[in-house]
Design an enzyme around this catalytic site. Sequence first.
Site, mmCIF file in Angstrom:
data_model
loop_
_atom_site.group_PDB
_atom_site.id
_atom_site.type_symbol
_atom_site.label_atom_id
_atom_site.label_comp_id
_atom_site.label_asym_id
_atom_site.label_seq_id
_atom_site.Cartn_x
_atom_site.Cartn_y
_atom_site.Cartn_z
ATOM 1 C CB ALA A 1 35.770 38.233 40.054
ATOM 2 C CE1 TYR B 1 38.681 30.759 34.582
ATOM 3 C CE2 TYR B 1 38.075 29.741 36.663
ATOM 4 C CZ TYR B 1 38.082 29.736 35.287
ATOM 5 O OH TYR B 1 37.491 28.703 34.601
#
Length: 151
Positions: free
Chosen positions: A54, A52
């Site tokens: 990233a 998430y």
Amino acid sequence: ADLWKKVIDINLYGPLNMHHAVLPGMVNNGAGRVVNIASDAGRVGSSGEAVYSACKGGIISFTKTVARELARKGIQLNAVAPGPTDTPLFAQVAEGEAGAKIAEGLKRAIPMKRLAQPTDYPGIICFLSSDDAGFITGQVISVSGGLSMHG
């Protein structure tokens, strides 16, 4: 792997597809405003949320890059980065004794001593969409009660 794909499809490919659909029209019109919803997880990381985080980091970088590329075309892109927010999804995570401890720890860590509410975001989104923000592009604004402060 299936969960990662779902997280990436929603949080990275969803916004990228939206840009693919709307930016050409904005370029043709010579104007436009985009306010992306990122996350402070994409700025500073978030334990247990690497994929998430990233995705949201990708949205931040994408916003800055496209803002730079399209500034001369009259298009502005900015991002709002929410901090921990009291939503039904957060409530699911905060269930049970361990979840309650995490929620209380977050509230203690936030200088304003509370989680964000969904109503904490429309004002900044409206501002960034308005003529008052006519010289603002490529910015990421945290709405986190002071949990993250960037300069």
